[in-house]
Scaffold this motif. Structure first.
Motif, PDB file in Angstrom:
ATOM      1  N   CYS A  96       0.839  -1.198   0.000  1.00 23.25           N
ATOM      2  CA  CYS A  96       0.000   0.000   0.000  1.00 23.25           C
ATOM      3  C   CYS A  96       0.876   1.252   0.000  1.00 23.25           C
ATOM      4  O   CYS A  96       1.879   1.332   0.716  1.00 23.25           O
ATOM      5  CB  CYS A  96      -0.913   0.008   1.219  1.00 23.25           C
ATOM      6  SG  CYS A  96      -2.081  -1.370   1.238  1.00 23.25           S
ATOM      7  N   LEU A  97       0.476   2.227  -0.785  1.00 26.43           N
ATOM      8  CA  LEU A  97       1.269   3.440  -0.935  1.00 26.43           C
ATOM      9  C   LEU A  97       1.378   4.223   0.368  1.00 26.43           C
ATOM     10  O   LEU A  97       2.384   4.895   0.616  1.00 26.43           O
ATOM     11  CB  LEU A  97       0.658   4.328  -2.022  1.00 26.43           C
ATOM     12  CG  LEU A  97       0.788   3.781  -3.446  1.00 26.43           C
ATOM     13  CD1 LEU A  97      -0.161   4.501  -4.386  1.00 26.43           C
ATOM     14  CD2 LEU A  97       2.226   3.905  -3.938  1.00 26.43           C
ATOM     15  N   TYR A  98       0.366   4.149   1.218  1.00 23.88           N
ATOM     16  CA  TYR A  98       0.362   4.899   2.469  1.00 23.88           C
ATOM     17  C   TYR A  98       0.872   4.070   3.649  1.00 23.88           C
ATOM     18  O   TYR A  98       0.793   4.499   4.802  1.00 23.88           O
ATOM     19  CB  TYR A  98      -1.050   5.394   2.798  1.00 23.88           C
ATOM     20  CG  TYR A  98      -2.122   4.328   2.678  1.00 23.88           C
ATOM     21  CD1 TYR A  98      -2.222   3.296   3.600  1.00 23.88           C
ATOM     22  CD2 TYR A  98      -3.024   4.349   1.624  1.00 23.88           C
ATOM     23  CE1 TYR A  98      -3.192   2.309   3.481  1.00 23.88           C
ATOM     24  CE2 TYR A  98      -3.992   3.377   1.488  1.00 23.88           C
ATOM     25  CZ  TYR A  98      -4.072   2.366   2.428  1.00 23.88           C
ATOM     26  OH  TYR A  98      -5.036   1.391   2.309  1.00 23.88           O
ATOM     27  N   CYS A  99       1.392   2.868   3.411  1.00 30.07           N
ATOM     28  CA  CYS A  99       1.770   1.965   4.494  1.00 30.07           C
ATOM     29  C   CYS A  99       2.796   2.601   5.430  1.00 30.07           C
ATOM     30  O   CYS A  99       3.850   3.057   4.993  1.00 30.07           O
ATOM     31  CB  CYS A  99       2.335   0.658   3.927  1.00 30.07           C
ATOM     32  SG  CYS A  99       2.786  -0.536   5.220  1.00 30.07           S
ATOM     33  N   ASP A 100       2.479   2.594   6.738  1.00 26.62           N
ATOM     34  CA  ASP A 100       3.390   3.153   7.732  1.00 26.62           C
ATOM     35  C   ASP A 100       4.157   2.059   8.474  1.00 26.62           C
ATOM     36  O   ASP A 100       4.797   2.320   9.495  1.00 26.62           O
ATOM     37  CB  ASP A 100       2.628   4.029   8.736  1.00 26.62           C
ATOM     38  CG  ASP A 100       1.554   3.261   9.495  1.00 26.62           C
ATOM     39  OD1 ASP A 100       1.393   2.045   9.258  1.00 26.62           O
ATOM     40  OD2 ASP A 100       0.868   3.883  10.329  1.00 26.62           O
ATOM     41  N   SER A 101       4.082   0.835   7.978  1.00 28.14           N
ATOM     42  CA  SER A 101       4.789  -0.278   8.623  1.00 28.14           C
ATOM     43  C   SER A 101       5.445  -1.164   7.569  1.00 28.14           C
ATOM     44  O   SER A 101       5.289  -2.383   7.575  1.00 28.14           O
ATOM     45  CB  SER A 101       3.845  -1.082   9.511  1.00 28.14           C
ATOM     46  OG  SER A 101       2.687  -1.489   8.790  1.00 28.14           O
ATOM     47  N   ALA A 102       6.168  -0.524   6.656  1.00 28.17           N
ATOM     48  CA  ALA A 102       6.822  -1.273   5.580  1.00 28.17           C
ATOM     49  C   ALA A 102       7.848  -2.263   6.112  1.00 28.17           C
ATOM     50  O   ALA A 102       8.216  -3.214   5.419  1.00 28.17           O
ATOM     51  CB  ALA A 102       7.490  -0.303   4.601  1.00 28.17           C
ATOM     52  N   VAL A 125      -5.896   9.514   5.719  1.00 24.76           N
ATOM     53  CA  VAL A 125      -4.522   9.034   5.736  1.00 24.76           C
ATOM     54  C   VAL A 125      -3.660   9.878   6.674  1.00 24.76           C
ATOM     55  O   VAL A 125      -3.863  11.085   6.817  1.00 24.76           O
ATOM     56  CB  VAL A 125      -3.934   9.051   4.303  1.00 24.76           C
ATOM     57  CG1 VAL A 125      -3.739  10.475   3.808  1.00 24.76           C
ATOM     58  CG2 VAL A 125      -2.635   8.260   4.225  1.00 24.76           C
ATOM     59  N   THR A 126      -2.731   9.198   7.340  1.00 27.13           N
ATOM     60  CA  THR A 126      -1.700   9.904   8.110  1.00 27.13           C
ATOM     61  C   THR A 126      -0.477  10.028   7.214  1.00 27.13           C
ATOM     62  O   THR A 126       0.131   9.005   6.859  1.00 27.13           O
ATOM     63  CB  THR A 126      -1.332   9.119   9.384  1.00 27.13           C
ATOM     64  OG1 THR A 126      -2.499   8.929  10.183  1.00 27.13           O
ATOM     65  CG2 THR A 126      -0.278   9.876  10.188  1.00 27.13           C
ATOM     66  N   PRO A 127      -0.106  11.239   6.800  1.00 25.59           N
ATOM     67  CA  PRO A 127       1.062  11.376   5.915  1.00 25.59           C
ATOM     68  C   PRO A 127       2.301  10.776   6.560  1.00 25.59           C
ATOM     69  O   PRO A 127       2.524  10.913   7.768  1.00 25.59           O
ATOM     70  CB  PRO A 127       1.189  12.891   5.740  1.00 25.59           C
ATOM     71  CG  PRO A 127      -0.182  13.427   5.995  1.00 25.59           C
ATOM     72  CD  PRO A 127      -0.760  12.534   7.054  1.00 25.59           C
ATOM     73  N   ALA A 159       6.612   2.781  -8.310  1.00 26.59           N
ATOM     74  CA  ALA A 159       6.855   4.173  -7.957  1.00 26.59           C
ATOM     75  C   ALA A 159       6.048   4.569  -6.726  1.00 26.59           C
ATOM     76  O   ALA A 159       4.867   4.234  -6.602  1.00 26.59           O
ATOM     77  CB  ALA A 159       6.488   5.081  -9.131  1.00 26.59           C
ATOM     78  N   PHE A 160       6.680   5.259  -5.802  1.00 29.05           N
ATOM     79  CA  PHE A 160       6.002   5.757  -4.609  1.00 29.05           C
ATOM     80  C   PHE A 160       5.252   7.040  -4.933  1.00 29.05           C
ATOM     81  O   PHE A 160       5.720   7.870  -5.711  1.00 29.05           O
ATOM     82  CB  PHE A 160       7.019   6.026  -3.500  1.00 29.05           C
ATOM     83  CG  PHE A 160       6.406   6.603  -2.250  1.00 29.05           C
ATOM     84  CD1 PHE A 160       5.830   5.781  -1.304  1.00 29.05           C
ATOM     85  CD2 PHE A 160       6.389   7.976  -2.040  1.00 29.05           C
ATOM     86  CE1 PHE A 160       5.256   6.309  -0.160  1.00 29.05           C
ATOM     87  CE2 PHE A 160       5.818   8.517  -0.895  1.00 29.05           C
ATOM     88  CZ  PHE A 160       5.261   7.675   0.048  1.00 29.05           C
ATOM     89  N   ARG A 161       4.070   7.201  -4.322  1.00 28.52           N
ATOM     90  CA  ARG A 161       3.308   8.435  -4.471  1.00 28.52           C
ATOM     91  C   ARG A 161       2.866   8.904  -3.094  1.00 28.52           C
ATOM     92  O   ARG A 161       2.283   8.130  -2.337  1.00 28.52           O
ATOM     93  CB  ARG A 161       2.070   8.214  -5.354  1.00 28.52           C
ATOM     94  CG  ARG A 161       2.365   8.013  -6.830  1.00 28.52           C
ATOM     95  CD  ARG A 161       1.090   7.742  -7.598  1.00 28.52           C
ATOM     96  NE  ARG A 161       0.554   6.430  -7.294  1.00 28.52           N
ATOM     97  CZ  ARG A 161      -0.693   6.036  -7.580  1.00 28.52           C
ATOM     98  NH1 ARG A 161      -1.541   6.888  -8.136  1.00 28.52           N
ATOM     99  NH2 ARG A 161      -1.102   4.819  -7.296  1.00 28.52           N
ATOM    100  N   ASP A 162       3.146  10.144  -2.757  1.00 20.79           N
ATOM    101  CA  ASP A 162       2.715  10.677  -1.471  1.00 20.79           C
ATOM    102  C   ASP A 162       1.187  10.735  -1.401  1.00 20.79           C
ATOM    103  O   ASP A 162       0.511  10.976  -2.407  1.00 20.79           O
ATOM    104  CB  ASP A 162       3.271  12.087  -1.269  1.00 20.79           C
ATOM    105  CG  ASP A 162       4.676  12.074  -0.707  1.00 20.79           C
ATOM    106  OD1 ASP A 162       4.914  11.326   0.257  1.00 20.79           O
ATOM    107  OD2 ASP A 162       5.532  12.801  -1.232  1.00 20.79           O
ATOM    108  N   ALA A 163       0.665  10.500  -0.194  1.00 20.59           N
ATOM    109  CA  ALA A 163      -0.766  10.634   0.057  1.00 20.59           C
ATOM    110  C   ALA A 163      -0.990  11.833   0.973  1.00 20.59           C
ATOM    111  O   ALA A 163      -0.279  11.997   1.966  1.00 20.59           O
ATOM    112  CB  ALA A 163      -1.317   9.361   0.690  1.00 20.59           C
TER     113      ALA A 163
END
Length: 319
Positions: free
Chosen positions: A89-95, A262-264, A280-284
């Protein structure tokens, strides 16, 4: 093996590795099956990932914290965070959970963040010891099985969960991406609540509509309480949220839905996510208040229980 204070601790052998509201589901009496959990062989998930053999699992951490998302927000839980995830997931905070690390960490004292480190994988008996150590009388409301994607280790969970229930007498809450319905069926008898994501392609970069629908159907048919969490951002499309509402309405319109702005990602988490992904990563970006209000209004024309709750544990500085 000993910890920093010299106390004897169970060793973990190194071995290859083969996610208005109804009343709280924790007030409900769920009829768990008394049958022995099935023995499930290992099978391939992707060319590079397999489900673990039932006797061991790969962990990230075990700790005590306040649940910051969904129906259980604000409650105290023992978190068992499993390694491995097959989503990106692009917004994943636990990569850091996408792969299996060589070690995992365990909190020595609930809530104090005094972690000790141990080698992966972990045995069932050792994990039970760590959970029991967290389980101070009257402190926790439930055990959160999270990840990563914990259902990638469903065969292990079929062995671990009934024993954890017997030893702690705590309800079991599953946090999942909601895209592995066949693995879910293996552990449904041991669950008291399921919090599943529905991944919006525009926000997450993932698309699993048919799997999400099958997943919800399994919960509904088994009469296991479930809620849906959907992360929304500036890229979210209204037609995707409308599709979520109609999907839920077909199965059970009383299922609660949580829209989670989303939490940036901060600099460290963004760099970690970007470094570990192949695309490619995309900011949310957090969507505007008027868009969130419009989305909630639209969805409530189809289903009644649509709530907007951000990640409250982030505001509290919690894990």
């Amino acid at each position: 093996m000993t910890n920093r204070d010299g106390d004897d601790l169970p060793s973990t052998p190194i071995a290859p590795c083969r996610g208005s509201i109804a009343p709280s589901p924790y007030l409900l009496c769920h009829n768990r099956s008394q049958a022995s959990p099935p023995k499930i062989p290992c099978f391939d998930l992707t060319p590079t990932m397999t489900i673990s053999a039932p006797t061991t699992a790969r962990l990230i951490e075990v700790f005590s914290a306040i649940q910051g998302e969904g129906l259980n927000v604000g409650t105290r839980q023992i978190f068992v965070r499993f390694a491995l995830c097959d989503l990106r997931c692009l917004y994943c905070d636990s990569a850091q959970t996408w792969f299996a690390p060589a070690t995992y960490r365990v909190e020595r004292t609930p809530g104090l963040r005094d972690f000790d480190t141990y080698p992966n994988p972990v045995s069932i008996e050792t994990l039970l010891t760590w959970v029991e150590r967290q389980n101070r009388p009257g402190l926790h409301d439930s055990i959160s099985i999270t990840g990563g994607e914990p259902l990638l280790q469903a065969p292990f969970l079929t062995e671990f969960l009934p024993r954890a229930i017997d030893r702690t007498h705590l309800p079991i809450y599953l946090e999942t991406g909601g895209h592995r319905p066949e693995q879910l069926k293996l552990i449904l008898p041991y669950l008291d609540l399921v919090g599943m994501d529905i991944k919006l392609p525009s926000a997450s970069g993932e698309m699993h509509w048919s799997e999400h629908e099958a997943f919800l159907k399994h919960c509904s048919q088994a009469k296991v309480p479930v809620f849906v969490k959907t992360v929304v951002c500036d890229r979210t499309l209204a037609q995707e949220l409308e599709r979520v509402a109609h999907l839920i309405a077909r199965i059970d319109p009383e299922i609660p839905v949580y829209l989670q702005p989303v939490t940036p990602l901060n600099g460290v988490l963004r760099a970690q996510n970007e470094a570990l992904r192949k695309d490619a990563f995309r900011d949310a970006v957090v969507p505007s208040p008027d868009r969130i209000l419009a989305w909630q209004t639209m969805m409530k024309r189809t289903i009644p229980h649509v709530r907007v709750v951000p990640q409250t544990h982030k505001a509290l500085g919690q894990l």
